[in-house]
Design a protein around this motif. Structure first.
Motif, short mmCIF file in Angstrom:
data_model
loop_
_atom_site.label_atom_id
_atom_site.label_comp_id
_atom_site.label_asym_id
_atom_site.label_seq_id
_atom_site.Cartn_x
_atom_site.Cartn_y
_atom_site.Cartn_z
N ILE A 118 -0.67 11.66 -2.79
CA ILE A 118 -1.98 11.01 -2.65
C ILE A 118 -2.02 9.75 -3.51
N GLN A 119 -1.48 9.84 -4.72
CA GLN A 119 -1.45 8.67 -5.60
C GLN A 119 -0.60 7.56 -5.01
N GLU A 120 0.56 7.91 -4.45
CA GLU A 120 1.42 6.90 -3.84
C GLU A 120 0.73 6.25 -2.64
N ALA A 121 0.07 7.07 -1.83
CA ALA A 121 -0.63 6.52 -0.66
C ALA A 121 -1.73 5.56 -1.10
N ASN A 122 -2.46 5.92 -2.15
CA ASN A 122 -3.52 5.05 -2.66
C ASN A 122 -2.95 3.74 -3.18
N GLN A 123 -1.78 3.80 -3.82
CA GLN A 123 -1.15 2.58 -4.32
C GLN A 123 -0.77 1.65 -3.17
N PHE A 124 -0.23 2.25 -2.10
CA PHE A 124 0.12 1.43 -0.93
C PHE A 124 -1.14 0.85 -0.28
N TYR A 125 -2.21 1.62 -0.26
CA TYR A 125 -3.46 1.10 0.30
C TYR A 125 -3.89 -0.15 -0.46
N ARG A 126 -3.90 -0.06 -1.78
CA ARG A 126 -4.32 -1.21 -2.59
C ARG A 126 -3.37 -2.39 -2.44
N GLN A 135 9.31 -6.79 1.37
CA GLN A 135 9.69 -5.75 0.41
C GLN A 135 8.65 -4.64 0.38
N ALA A 136 7.38 -5.00 0.47
CA ALA A 136 6.32 -4.00 0.50
C ALA A 136 6.43 -3.14 1.76
N ALA A 137 6.74 -3.78 2.89
CA ALA A 137 6.90 -3.03 4.15
C ALA A 137 8.11 -2.10 4.07
N THR A 138 9.18 -2.57 3.42
CA THR A 138 10.36 -1.73 3.24
C THR A 138 10.03 -0.51 2.38
N ASN A 139 9.22 -0.73 1.34
CA ASN A 139 8.85 0.37 0.44
C ASN A 139 7.96 1.41 1.12
N ILE A 140 7.01 0.94 1.94
CA ILE A 140 6.15 1.93 2.61
C ILE A 140 6.92 2.64 3.71
N PHE A 141 7.90 1.96 4.30
CA PHE A 141 8.78 2.62 5.27
C PHE A 141 9.52 3.77 4.58
N LYS A 168 10.19 9.60 3.50
CA LYS A 168 10.21 10.69 2.52
C LYS A 168 9.21 11.77 2.92
N VAL A 169 8.02 11.35 3.30
CA VAL A 169 7.00 12.32 3.73
C VAL A 169 7.47 13.08 4.96
N LEU A 170 8.08 12.37 5.91
CA LEU A 170 8.59 13.02 7.11
C LEU A 170 9.61 14.09 6.74
N GLY A 171 10.49 13.78 5.80
CA GLY A 171 11.49 14.75 5.37
C GLY A 171 10.85 15.99 4.75
N LEU A 172 9.81 15.78 3.96
CA LEU A 172 9.11 16.92 3.34
C LEU A 172 8.46 17.81 4.40
N ILE A 173 7.89 17.18 5.42
CA ILE A 173 7.24 17.95 6.49
C ILE A 173 8.28 18.75 7.28
N LEU A 174 9.38 18.09 7.63
CA LEU A 174 10.38 18.73 8.49
C LEU A 174 11.17 19.82 7.76
N THR A 175 11.15 19.80 6.44
CA THR A 175 11.81 20.87 5.67
C THR A 175 10.79 21.89 5.15
N CYS A 176 9.58 21.84 5.75
CA CYS A 176 8.52 22.83 5.48
C CYS A 176 8.10 22.85 4.01
N LYS A 177 8.10 21.70 3.37
CA LYS A 177 7.68 21.61 1.97
C LYS A 177 6.23 21.19 1.81
N ARG A 230 8.09 3.67 12.16
CA ARG A 230 8.66 2.72 13.11
C ARG A 230 7.90 1.39 13.08
N GLU A 231 6.59 1.47 12.91
CA GLU A 231 5.79 0.25 12.84
C GLU A 231 6.09 -0.52 11.55
N ALA A 232 6.28 0.20 10.45
CA ALA A 232 6.64 -0.47 9.19
C ALA A 232 7.99 -1.16 9.32
N ASN A 233 8.94 -0.52 9.99
CA ASN A 233 10.26 -1.10 10.17
C ASN A 233 10.20 -2.32 11.08
#
Length: 280
Positions: free
Chosen positions: A53-61, A91-97, A102-111, A127-130
């Motif tokens: 949540i903190q990371e998402a908020n940082q990207f929002y700002r 660089q910002a787009a690369t970082n949010i990508f 990372k989030v996708l990996g956590l979801i797909l490994t049931c974490k 894909r849109e970020a890329n």
């Protein structure tokens, strides 16, 4: 003029004025999209996912600041300043990508059991970020594709985005909204077929890149994208008026509408240059 004017100067490179205009157009549109992705991802995390949540908020700002900076520039801004800005935003787009993957990996490994972000939605946003990231690199390098290549590539990308949107709408509507769920499913099937056709055309390159084939390709896609955009607009208005049952955030409804509208602008721009503006 739309910033996705991908190939008008494929042989001569991007002129300074066009470079600035196109760069600002891309960043103003996609920075807002990235900002909203951050919000949607955050809303889908569980309360205990405090780090995410903190990371998402940082990207929002971050993308809110980028969006504001882009609007502080104009078409007369020094191209070198825009070139540096493009690099920072890239660089910002690369970082949010990377964050989205990372989030996708956590979801797909049931974490993240019980979280509410669909894996396909997270993949979709990555894909849109890329796409955004690569577009800024292309602009700074002055590398543009020839018009036929650009037409097929852009349509393959956006047709998949539209197919995804239809699937998300169908799954986020309340199951009791049976008629609307059916409409969304029909759009999903329609855009899956259009995507397969676009991929077939892509695999037949360069022989498939004839004027008549590309013209028909754009015309067919325009009809379906126009219908989907109108459906999204209706859904957005009904959601805002609390007239249908769903778990679709009103901003998400407007978000997908804007992306369909942009795709239509791109189709119209390509068509105008393909036909020399001869169509009525």
């Amino acid at each position: 003029m739309n910033g996705d004017d991908t190939s008008l100067h494929a042989d001569t490179g991007v002129t300074s004025g066009l470079f600035v205009e196109r760069s600002l157009n891309e960043i103003r549109f996609w920075a807002r999209i990235m900002k909203e992705h951050s919000l949607f991802l955050r809303l889908g995390f569980r309360a205990e996912d405090t780090q995410l949540i903190q990371e998402a908020n940082q990207f929002y700002r971050l993308f809110e600041q980028i969006e504001q900076t882009a609007h502080s520039f104009n078409n007369q801004t020094d191209p070198e300043q825009i070139r540096r800005f493009n690099s920072e935003v890239q660089q910002a787009a690369t970082n949010i990508f990377a964050f989205k993957r990372k989030v996708l990996g956590l979801i797909l490994t049931c974490k993240l059991p019980g979280a509410n972000n669909f894996p396909l939605l997270v993949d979709h946003t990555s894909r849109e970020a890329n796409y955004f990231r690569k577009r800024l690199i292309e602009l700074n390098e002055g590398k543009l594709q020839a018009l036929p290549d650009a037409i097929i590539k852009e349509n393959v990308f956006f047709l998949r985005i539209m197919a995804d949107h239809a699937k998300f709408i169908g799954h986020l509507l309340d199951p009791s909204e049976r008629k609307l769920v059916d409409v969304a499913r029909d759009f999903s099937n329609d855009f899956d077929q259009l995507l397969y056709q676009a991929k077939d055309l892509e695999s037949m390159r360069p022989q498939s890149q004839t004027g008549p084939l590309l013209d028909q390709f754009l015309d067919q896609n325009r009809v379906s994208v126009s219908s989907l955009r109108d459906f999204k607009k209706t859904a957005r208005d009904l959601i805002e008026q609390c007239k249908i049952k769903s778990i679709i955030h009103p901003l998400l409804a407007d978000h997908v509408f804007r992306e369909a509208d942009r795709f239509l602008e791109i189709i119209d721009m390509f068509d105008a240059h393909l036909t020399g503006g001869s169509k009525s």
